[in-house]
Write an enzyme that holds these catalytic residues in place. Structure first.
Site, PDB file in Angstrom:
ATOM      1  N   GLU A  94       0.932  -1.264   0.130  1.00  0.00           N
ATOM      2  CA  GLU A  94      -0.016   0.162   0.064  1.00  0.00           C
ATOM      3  C   GLU A  94       0.815   1.124   0.015  1.00  0.00           C
ATOM      4  OE1 GLU A  94      -3.300   0.403  -0.120  1.00  0.00           O
ATOM      5  OE2 GLU A  94      -3.750  -1.729  -0.348  1.00  0.00           O
ATOM      6  N   GLU A 125       7.361 -22.752   5.556  1.00  0.00           N
ATOM      7  CA  GLU A 125       7.776 -21.995   6.838  1.00  0.00           C
ATOM      8  C   GLU A 125       8.950 -22.644   7.510  1.00  0.00           C
ATOM      9  OE1 GLU A 125       5.693 -22.980  10.591  1.00  0.00           O
ATOM     10  OE2 GLU A 125       4.390 -21.840   9.300  1.00  0.00           O
TER      11      GLU A 125
END
Length: 679
Positions: A94, A125
């Site tokens: 953003e 992960e």
């Protein structure tokens, strides 16, 4: 993908993690109606904000270290797996549209790659090697910042990435929700641990842990952008207008910025066209001419300059709109300095060299013209050659900020200053003072012999305030920053300010009582004492303050003293930085009693520095000024505490008490007001 097995340690016993524990309050949720479920869920989420509030000093410290790196082009890199990685991606994606940042300056590294953002890649992960490889690809430098996000504090992918970042000397931070943790044991620069407790659904860290991570990342990025001047009056002035909604927002921002400046008495407001009198089509055309850059359009409106000239002026202040607006105003100066008239060919330079930064101010006889900062300016922190480079760098930055019309007066890139005052920490013990003097004379074209160069300790700079305001002819300057020192001074018959006494300034090894270092040291001593008392017991007896200090130092009690003592040249600053923790707890609405005790002790130590100078033979308080400066004295709560303790000792009768926020500014103004005009 090869997975790295988790280490067989108590820390990685997943069932023992706070984020994996079952929530006792949620045991009955299966029997609740829908409204009851929502209420219970909301009740749990309400724990997020208080948990983050406890971490605010650490978040603020990270932001203060991050912003200078971003300003010099360093990157901010989020690293996470699963929901943590997606939260990081959401935040940084953003920033380019909201604040016109470069897309390659804010990155999110997610375990499993871009596909993991769309659909879960749970096995990714577990590869520490992959996390390490992803960071190696980015060629991390010391200008970059890497923030690892792991609710459990043991995600191998994140650990691998952080290890590389630490090795490469990057600024590092970790956001976790468990303590102790494997990541907490790494030597990250900033550790942020909001303890939100067991999740509404055991182990579902997309809930409270995810909410905490999102809020913290929003806080880090947004506050950093504000500090970089990408907002004005709470408005997103650096937004790019790329669609109809953003174009409409851009028009509103331009009109609101003008209104704010008009209300604040901006001197150019009456000489440029009011954008509220320009129709939407006209503002759309302006924004399009500026390439959709709303901040540039605002700069054109408030200055009346062509967009290419306004862009150049913005570039000179590194895109900071606040600095751009200030450059349009008459130079700022103290109203009672007696300085007047337009800037002329004479410029004056003051240098404030401290352990963490070198701050410079350039002034004319009309007031402050430009200011800038660079690296450390303490004579004992850096070699003399590096010190001179830092001074030159800061002065060059300041010169670049001087309005073009004034710079036309320079015959070279470096103006010949009428006078220079260099106040450098540690100078009183310097062995190469002559070398430094000759170097400064050569760089700035001044002379110590004829008085155009003044070289002193940084502790003397605040004394210039008495020379500007002149309500008294004597005073005591008290600096309470990373270190502490008190200096008595007087005005001589020529109006110059000279030192006549000194107390403290002994350095961290045997002195610095009442300083940020002293406050941090007392907090560490309290923690170590409690750790020693808890030996042989099954329960921790750490207080809230001690837990906060422990969190700031890495969460692990084991090897705590060694980590403090052998943290290298940064040890003093690391300990001084703990003053943030103590002041945050001591000056909040419900003060922590242990923090208050430490802060009171520090204030009393500062009183003891003032006391030997506050006597008739040196500086009689009844006819003298008390000049306060340093980071601690900029805090109203601490200053009030100090003045209260001063009064308790019967030293409250100073003729006046003033605070110097910027010693280099005061010293530059003093030079400009007292130096004889050239003919």
């Amino acid at each position: 993908m090869r997975m790295t097995p988790s280490p067989a340690s108590a820390i990685d016993a997943l069932g023992d993690l706070q984020t994996e524990s079952p929530n006792l309050l949620a045991r009955s949720i299966d029997t609740l109606d829908t409204l009851g479920l929502c209420k219970a869920f909301n009740h749990e989420e309400a724990r997020v904000c208080p948990a983050i509030e406890c971490c605010l000093p650490f978040i603020a410290s990270l932001i203060e270290d991050l912003v200078p790196r971003l300003q010099t082009g360093g990157r901010l890199i989020y690293v996470g797996a699963g929901n943590s990685g997606r939260v990081g991606f959401m935040d940084c994606s953003e920033l380019p549209v909201t604040f016109s940042t470069k897309e390659d300056q804010f990155l999110a590294i997610v375990a499993g790659g871009s596909q993991a953002i769309i659909s879960a890649q749970e096995a990714a992960e577990d590869s520490e090697e992959d996390g390490s490889a992803q960071l190696h690809k980015l060629q991390i430098t010391c200008d970059d910042t890497v923030i690892g996000i792991s609710a459990s504090g043991r995600t191998p992918f994140v650990i691998g990435a952080l290890k590389v970042a630490i090795k490469q000397g990057a600024l590092t931070a970790a956001i976790t929700n468990t303590t102790p943790s494997t990541i907490g044991g790494l030597a990250v620069t900033h550790s942020i641990v909001p303890i939100v407790g067991p999740e509404y659904l055991a182990g579902s860290t997309r809930l409270k842990a995810g909410s905490a991570a999102k809020q913290i990342l929003n806080m880090i990025s947004t506050c950093s952008m504000i500090k970089m001047g990408k907002t004005y009056g709470g408005l997103m002035i650096d937004v790019r207008a790329k669609n109809y909604k953003l174009l409409a927002r851009g028009r509103r921002i331009i009109r609101q910025v003008y209104r704010i400046l008009q209300e604040n008495g901006h001197p150019f407001a009456d000489f440029v066209r009011d954008p509220n009198q320009i129709d939407d089509l006209g503002l759309n055309t302006l924004i399009e001419t500026c390439g959709g850059k709303v901040k540039l359009a605002c700069s054109v409106v408030v200055s009346g300059l062509p967009h290419d000239v306004a862009r150049q002026r913005l570039d000179l202040v590194h895109g900071n709109f606040h600095s751009f607006v200030d450059s349009l105003k008459p130079p700022v100066y103290y109203q009672d300095t007696g300085l007047s008239g337009p800037p002329d060919e004479e410029f004056f330079l003051a240098i404030d060299g401290g352990g963490t930064k070198c701050a410079v101010t350039i002034a004319s006889r009309s007031g402050i013209v430009a200011q800038a900062k660079a690296g450390a300016g303490n004579f004992h922190c850096v070699p003399i050659e590096v010190l001179l480079d830092h001074i030159r760098s800061a002065v060059t930055k300041a010169i670049s900020l001087i309005p073009q019309e004034s710079r036309r007066l320079f015959s070279t890139d470096m103006p010949r200053f009428a006078a220079v005052w260099a106040g450098l920490a540690g100078l009183q013990h310097a062995k190469r003072r002559d070398t430094l003097t000759k170097s400064l004379e050569k760089v700035f074209g001044v002379s110590a012999k004829n008085g155009s160069l003044r070289l002193s300790s940084d502790s003397e700079l605040p004394s210039a305030r008495i020379g500007i305001e002149n309500p008294t002819r004597r005073g005591i300057s008290l600096i309470a920053g990373t270190g502490s020192v008190a200096t008595a001074f007087k005005q001589d018959s020529n109006g110059d300010v000279i030192p006549i006494g000194r107390a403290g300034g002994w350095g961290s090894l045997i002195g610095d009582q009442g300083s940020a270092f002293d406050i941090g040291k007392q907090a560490v001593q309290a923690l170590l004492t409690s750790v020693e008392l808890s030996q042989g017991t099954e329960t921790d007896c750490l207080t809230e303050l001690e837990l906060a200090v422990l969190a700031s130092l890495g969460h692990f009690k084991e090897g705590l003293l060694s980590r403090i003592l052998f943290s290298g040249t940064e040890m003093k600053n690391n300990i001084a930085d703990l003053a943030r923790v103590v002041t945050a707890l001591g000056f909040r609405t419900n003060p922590d009693p242990q923090a208050v005790e430490i802060l009171t002790s520090a204030a009393r130590s500062l009183v003891r520095l003032v006391k030997p100078l506050a006597k008739k033979q040196i500086c009689d308080p009844a006819t003298s000024s008390l000049v306060l400066s340093g980071a601690l004295m900029k805090m109203p709560d601490f200053q009030s505490l100090f003045l209260h303790e001063l009064s308790r000792e019967g030293l409250h009768a100073f003729r006046n008490v003033v605070t110097v926020d910027d010693p280099s500014a005061v010293a530059a103004l003093f030079l400009a007001s007292k130096h004889p005009r050239t003919t």
